[in-house]
Design a protein around this motif. Sequence first.
Motif, PDB file in Angstrom:
ATOM      1  N   ALA A 108      46.874 -10.840 -16.862  1.00 10.68           N
ATOM      2  CA  ALA A 108      46.678 -12.274 -16.665  1.00 10.68           C
ATOM      3  C   ALA A 108      45.619 -12.606 -15.623  1.00 10.68           C
ATOM      4  O   ALA A 108      45.555 -13.725 -15.178  1.00 10.68           O
ATOM      5  CB  ALA A 108      48.013 -12.907 -16.279  1.00 10.68           C
ATOM      6  N   ASP A 109      44.764 -11.670 -15.248  1.00  2.81           N
ATOM      7  CA  ASP A 109      43.715 -11.904 -14.248  1.00  2.81           C
ATOM      8  C   ASP A 109      42.656 -12.846 -14.808  1.00  2.81           C
ATOM      9  O   ASP A 109      41.874 -12.480 -15.673  1.00  2.81           O
ATOM     10  CB  ASP A 109      43.081 -10.572 -13.850  1.00  2.81           C
ATOM     11  N   ALA A 110      42.617 -14.084 -14.311  1.00  6.02           N
ATOM     12  CA  ALA A 110      41.702 -15.097 -14.836  1.00  6.02           C
ATOM     13  C   ALA A 110      40.246 -14.794 -14.496  1.00  6.02           C
ATOM     14  O   ALA A 110      39.352 -15.337 -15.110  1.00  6.02           O
ATOM     15  CB  ALA A 110      42.084 -16.477 -14.325  1.00  6.02           C
ATOM     16  N   GLY A 111      39.963 -13.920 -13.518  1.00  7.27           N
ATOM     17  CA  GLY A 111      38.596 -13.594 -13.158  1.00  7.27           C
ATOM     18  C   GLY A 111      37.991 -12.489 -14.005  1.00  7.27           C
ATOM     19  O   GLY A 111      36.817 -12.186 -13.888  1.00  7.27           O
ATOM     20  N   GLU A 112      38.771 -11.915 -14.867  1.00  6.64           N
ATOM     21  CA  GLU A 112      38.327 -10.813 -15.713  1.00  6.64           C
ATOM     22  C   GLU A 112      37.321 -11.287 -16.758  1.00  6.64           C
ATOM     23  O   GLU A 112      37.389 -12.413 -17.234  1.00  6.64           O
ATOM     24  CB  GLU A 112      39.565 -10.243 -16.407  1.00  6.64           C
ATOM     25  N   SER A 113      36.382 -10.411 -17.115  1.00  2.83           N
ATOM     26  CA  SER A 113      35.477 -10.735 -18.222  1.00  2.83           C
ATOM     27  C   SER A 113      35.937  -9.953 -19.447  1.00  2.83           C
ATOM     28  O   SER A 113      36.397  -8.818 -19.344  1.00  2.83           O
ATOM     29  CB  SER A 113      34.027 -10.426 -17.880  1.00  2.83           C
ATOM     30  N   LEU A 114      35.827 -10.598 -20.599  1.00  2.00           N
ATOM     31  CA  LEU A 114      36.355 -10.040 -21.845  1.00  2.00           C
ATOM     32  C   LEU A 114      35.256  -9.904 -22.884  1.00  2.00           C
ATOM     33  O   LEU A 114      34.389 -10.779 -22.989  1.00  2.00           O
ATOM     34  CB  LEU A 114      37.434 -10.967 -22.410  1.00  2.00           C
ATOM     35  N   LEU A 147      25.175  -7.034 -23.654  1.00  2.00           N
ATOM     36  CA  LEU A 147      26.610  -7.276 -23.782  1.00  2.00           C
ATOM     37  C   LEU A 147      26.943  -8.757 -23.729  1.00  2.00           C
ATOM     38  O   LEU A 147      26.363  -9.502 -22.942  1.00  2.00           O
ATOM     39  CB  LEU A 147      27.367  -6.562 -22.655  1.00  2.00           C
ATOM     40  N   ALA A 148      27.886  -9.170 -24.556  1.00  2.00           N
ATOM     41  CA  ALA A 148      28.398 -10.545 -24.542  1.00  2.00           C
ATOM     42  C   ALA A 148      29.779 -10.514 -23.908  1.00  2.00           C
ATOM     43  O   ALA A 148      30.645  -9.748 -24.332  1.00  2.00           O
ATOM     44  CB  ALA A 148      28.477 -11.092 -25.966  1.00  2.00           C
ATOM     45  N   ARG A 149      29.977 -11.341 -22.881  1.00  2.00           N
ATOM     46  CA  ARG A 149      31.263 -11.374 -22.186  1.00  2.00           C
ATOM     47  C   ARG A 149      31.679 -12.811 -21.936  1.00  2.00           C
ATOM     48  O   ARG A 149      30.870 -13.686 -21.649  1.00  2.00           O
ATOM     49  CB  ARG A 149      31.182 -10.644 -20.835  1.00  2.00           C
ATOM     50  N   TRP A 150      32.995 -13.037 -22.035  1.00  2.00           N
ATOM     51  CA  TRP A 150      33.588 -14.337 -21.746  1.00  2.00           C
ATOM     52  C   TRP A 150      34.470 -14.207 -20.517  1.00  2.00           C
ATOM     53  O   TRP A 150      35.165 -13.205 -20.349  1.00  2.00           O
ATOM     54  CB  TRP A 150      34.470 -14.806 -22.899  1.00  2.00           C
ATOM     55  N   SER A 151      34.475 -15.220 -19.686  1.00  2.00           N
ATOM     56  CA  SER A 151      35.388 -15.273 -18.550  1.00  2.00           C
ATOM     57  C   SER A 151      36.777 -15.581 -19.099  1.00  2.00           C
ATOM     58  O   SER A 151      36.941 -16.487 -19.928  1.00  2.00           O
ATOM     59  CB  SER A 151      34.950 -16.391 -17.601  1.00  2.00           C
ATOM     60  N   GLU A 208      32.317 -23.703 -32.400  1.00  2.00           N
ATOM     61  CA  GLU A 208      33.722 -24.057 -32.208  1.00  2.00           C
ATOM     62  C   GLU A 208      34.366 -23.337 -31.023  1.00  2.00           C
ATOM     63  O   GLU A 208      35.526 -23.584 -30.719  1.00  2.00           O
ATOM     64  CB  GLU A 208      34.514 -23.744 -33.482  1.00  2.00           C
ATOM     65  N   PHE A 209      33.609 -22.474 -30.372  1.00  2.00           N
ATOM     66  CA  PHE A 209      34.114 -21.701 -29.242  1.00  2.00           C
ATOM     67  C   PHE A 209      32.969 -21.537 -28.249  1.00  2.00           C
ATOM     68  O   PHE A 209      31.809 -21.444 -28.652  1.00  2.00           O
ATOM     69  CB  PHE A 209      34.615 -20.335 -29.723  1.00  2.00           C
ATOM     70  N   PRO A 210      33.260 -21.497 -26.948  1.00  2.00           N
ATOM     71  CA  PRO A 210      32.199 -21.359 -25.945  1.00  2.00           C
ATOM     72  C   PRO A 210      31.356 -20.092 -26.156  1.00  2.00           C
ATOM     73  O   PRO A 210      31.890 -19.039 -26.499  1.00  2.00           O
ATOM     74  CB  PRO A 210      32.956 -21.261 -24.618  1.00  2.00           C
ATOM     75  N   ALA A 211      30.071 -20.230 -25.949  1.00  2.00           N
ATOM     76  CA  ALA A 211      29.168 -19.081 -26.046  1.00  2.00           C
ATOM     77  C   ALA A 211      29.440 -18.126 -24.886  1.00  2.00           C
ATOM     78  O   ALA A 211      29.829 -18.551 -23.797  1.00  2.00           O
ATOM     79  CB  ALA A 211      27.722 -19.551 -26.013  1.00  2.00           C
ATOM     80  N   PRO A 212      29.255 -16.846 -25.113  1.00  2.00           N
ATOM     81  CA  PRO A 212      29.488 -15.872 -24.045  1.00  2.00           C
ATOM     82  C   PRO A 212      28.331 -15.838 -23.051  1.00  2.00           C
ATOM     83  O   PRO A 212      27.225 -16.285 -23.354  1.00  2.00           O
ATOM     84  CB  PRO A 212      29.562 -14.546 -24.807  1.00  2.00           C
ATOM     85  N   ALA A 213      28.600 -15.285 -21.893  1.00  2.00           N
ATOM     86  CA  ALA A 213      27.536 -14.953 -20.946  1.00  2.00           C
ATOM     87  C   ALA A 213      26.961 -13.624 -21.418  1.00  2.00           C
ATOM     88  O   ALA A 213      27.695 -12.753 -21.874  1.00  2.00           O
ATOM     89  CB  ALA A 213      28.104 -14.816 -19.541  1.00  2.00           C
TER      90      ALA A 213
END
Length: 83
Positions: free
Chosen positions: A13-19, A53-57, A43-48
């Motif tokens: 549940a770590d909200a600071g993790e990147s996925l 690599l594409a990652r979402w917070s 329909e969904f936020p773009a990743p950083a």
Amino acid sequence: MQTTERVSNGAPADAGESLDADGVGALLRCSGSHVRALVRRGEFPAPAKLGALARWSRAVVLQWLDSHTGGTVERGGRAVQVR
């Protein structure tokens, strides 16, 4: 021994993790390819992007999920209720 808080699907549940897309899919209970399709359709936020690599917070994903709880998303050409 340190324990990690977990969400209902067993993910940390770590909200600071990147996925990555598969990690986002695990939270949303769909595939990583479906997550990428949601992004392409807007329909969904773009990743950083981190290089290639594409990652979402995790915080962004959880915020999106909270804002869509009780709504619908398209899955496989049909509207699916999000709870």
